[in-house]
Design an enzyme around this catalytic site. Structure first.
Site, PDB file in Angstrom:
ATOM      1  N   TYR A  97      13.585   1.033  -6.056  1.00  0.00           N
ATOM      2  CA  TYR A  97      13.154   0.644  -4.715  1.00  0.00           C
ATOM      3  C   TYR A  97      11.712   0.171  -4.684  1.00  0.00           C
ATOM      4  O   TYR A  97      11.273  -0.398  -3.689  1.00  0.00           O
ATOM      5  CB  TYR A  97      13.348   1.811  -3.722  1.00  0.00           C
ATOM      6  CG  TYR A  97      14.790   2.213  -3.504  1.00  0.00           C
ATOM      7  CD1 TYR A  97      15.797   1.722  -4.318  1.00  0.00           C
ATOM      8  CD2 TYR A  97      15.141   3.070  -2.481  1.00  0.00           C
ATOM      9  CE1 TYR A  97      17.115   2.100  -4.134  1.00  0.00           C
ATOM     10  CE2 TYR A  97      16.468   3.445  -2.284  1.00  0.00           C
ATOM     11  CZ  TYR A  97      17.447   2.962  -3.116  1.00  0.00           C
ATOM     12  OH  TYR A  97      18.755   3.334  -2.923  1.00  0.00           O
ATOM     13  N   LYS A 139      21.804   8.608 -15.717  1.00  0.00           N
ATOM     14  CA  LYS A 139      22.843   7.744 -16.294  1.00  0.00           C
ATOM     15  C   LYS A 139      22.389   7.434 -17.714  1.00  0.00           C
ATOM     16  O   LYS A 139      22.192   6.274 -18.099  1.00  0.00           O
ATOM     17  CB  LYS A 139      23.000   6.485 -15.418  1.00  0.00           C
ATOM     18  CG  LYS A 139      24.156   5.592 -15.802  1.00  0.00           C
ATOM     19  CD  LYS A 139      25.532   6.158 -15.478  1.00  0.00           C
ATOM     20  CE  LYS A 139      26.618   5.249 -16.020  1.00  0.00           C
ATOM     21  NZ  LYS A 139      27.965   5.859 -15.930  1.00  0.00           N
ATOM     22  N   ASP A 177      19.240   8.761  -3.217  1.00  0.00           N
ATOM     23  CA  ASP A 177      19.583   8.138  -1.934  1.00  0.00           C
ATOM     24  C   ASP A 177      21.090   8.266  -1.693  1.00  0.00           C
ATOM     25  O   ASP A 177      21.543   8.711  -0.634  1.00  0.00           O
ATOM     26  CB  ASP A 177      19.153   6.660  -1.980  1.00  0.00           C
ATOM     27  CG  ASP A 177      19.333   5.950  -0.643  1.00  0.00           C
ATOM     28  OD1 ASP A 177      19.440   6.640   0.388  1.00  0.00           O
ATOM     29  OD2 ASP A 177      19.375   4.709  -0.640  1.00  0.00           O
ATOM     30  N   ASP A 216      23.340  11.280   0.705  1.00  0.00           N
ATOM     31  CA  ASP A 216      24.260  10.931   1.797  1.00  0.00           C
ATOM     32  C   ASP A 216      25.624  11.576   1.575  1.00  0.00           C
ATOM     33  O   ASP A 216      26.256  12.065   2.517  1.00  0.00           O
ATOM     34  CB  ASP A 216      24.446   9.406   1.906  1.00  0.00           C
ATOM     35  CG  ASP A 216      23.471   8.779   2.899  1.00  0.00           C
ATOM     36  OD1 ASP A 216      22.414   9.389   3.145  1.00  0.00           O
ATOM     37  OD2 ASP A 216      23.770   7.686   3.413  1.00  0.00           O
TER      38      ASP A 216
END
Ligand code: IPM
Ligand code: MG
Length: 360
Positions: free
Chosen positions: A146, A195, A251, A255
């Site tokens: 980001y 990852k 992020d 959620d």
């Protein structure tokens, strides 16, 4: 204690839910002898409307001068709002990213907790919901994808977009330390999510987390690949205590974690820097569809104010009092429309604020 709080009500339901949190803070102030001074600042769409930018440098300076920031929500309907015709760096969300960066808020704490009273609202199978869960998603907030360089250009006649994912070891170390510190105050388990089977940034992440873990012999830790974590969150959420992860994974996973609690209107969050300074905001969005109707659930914002008392002002008993008052109204069966069910009593946003304020 005298506390200076920068208040950013923002867009959508932000103003209504923040007003209820201020009501509860004032009730705490009256009971425990504290004064909360508020300075209101603009950020997001409301700042675009007044200043043409989502966050002015002056607002950043004022926020820096405060002890903490209490934030509602920013942004509007992304398909219909005129704010989304602007280039990305001028949209409401750019204000949020800018304030996080400017204030150095690298550690984002997002607790996801299943209230007994709300088990019926949990979308998971009953046997999973019955076990309950209580986790803290620790998201790195000022690095990674980001904040990396991005660009869209034509390469050999083909439109091509690039986003860059960079982490250095210092950025990883400081969030890992926060994660293990928080784990020490909880159930002493860290699941570091990456990852590493594909990404270099994840392999460095894993290496640094392992180094940090050596300083916390009491904490059990494990590594988990992000795709597996997404699956485990719906299969067996009770296994998680602290989930430590980079910006974009955090992020998305936060959620997902909030969804399984039944309503994102219940979830608080804190964004911290190296000092006691923090920005506190509900995890949910601006919910433009119900804005201005006195329907929104203010509990997430009220619990964010409790996190502010705990992390910035070291007021543990005051924070406990807010959390207990929230629990109390749920036990008494009061519900806003997002969590109402048969046999419970529907209340508005401001009624919910009153109910909690009178129970602190
Ligand atoms: C969040 C939001 C923001 C983010 C957006 C609005 C930039 O989704 O706080 O999770 O991605 O960080
Ligand atoms: Mg998000």
């Amino acid at each position: 204690m005298n506390c200076n709080i920068a208040v950013i009500k923002g867009d959508g339901i932000g103003p209504e839910v923040v007003s209820e949190a201020m009501k509860v803070l004032d009730a705490i102030g009256a009971k425990y002898g504290h004064t909360f001074n508020y300075e209101q600042l603009l950020m997001g769409g409301c700042s675009i409307d007044v200043h043409g930018v989502p966050l002015t440098d002056e607002a950043v300076e004022r926020a820096k001068a405060a002890d903490a920031v209490l934030l509602g929500s920013i942004g509007g309907n992304t398909s219909t709002s005129p704010w989304y015709k602007l280039p990305p760096e001028k949209r409401p969300e750019a204000g949020l990213l800018k304030i996080r960066k400017e204030l150095g808020l690298f550690a984002n704490l997002r607790p996801a907790f299943l209230y007994n009273e709300l088990k019926g609202a949990c979308p998971l199978k009953e046997e999973i919901a019955d076990k309950g869960f209580d986790m803290m998603i620790m998201r790195e907030l000022t690095g990674g994808l980001y904040f990396g360089a991005r660009e869209t250009k034509e390469v050999d006649g083909v439109m091509t977009a690039v986003d860059t994912l960079t982490y250095n070891e210092n950025e990883i170390r400081r969030i890992a330390i926060k994660g293990f510190d928080i784990a020490m105050k909880r159930r002493k388990k860290v699941t570091s999510v990456d990852k590493a089977n594909v990404l270099d940034s994840s392999r460095l992440w894993r290496k640094i987390v392992e180094e940090v873990a050596k300083d916390y012999p009491e904490v059990t830790y494990e590594h988990m690949l992000v795709d597996n974590c997404a699956m485990q969150l719906v299969k067996d959420p009770a296994q998680f205590d602290v989930v430590l992860t980079e910006n974009m994974f955090g992020d998305i996973l936060s959620d997902e974690a909030s969804m399984i609690t039944g309503s994102i209107g219940m979830l608080a969050s804190a964004s911290l820097n190296e000092t006691k300074f923090g920005m506190y905001e509900p995890s949910g969005g601006s919910a433009p569809d119900i804005a201005g109707q006195n329907k929104a659930n203010p509990i997430a914002t009220i619990l964010s104010a409790a996190m502010m008392l705990r992390y910035t002002f070291d007021m543990d008993k005051e924070a406990d009092a807010i959390e207990a008052a929230v629990q109390q109204v749920l036990v008494e069966n009061y519900r806003t429309c997002d969590i109402v069910s048969e046999g419970t009593e529907l209340v508005s946003c401001s009624q919910m604020g009153d109910l909690i304020a009178t129970r602190v």
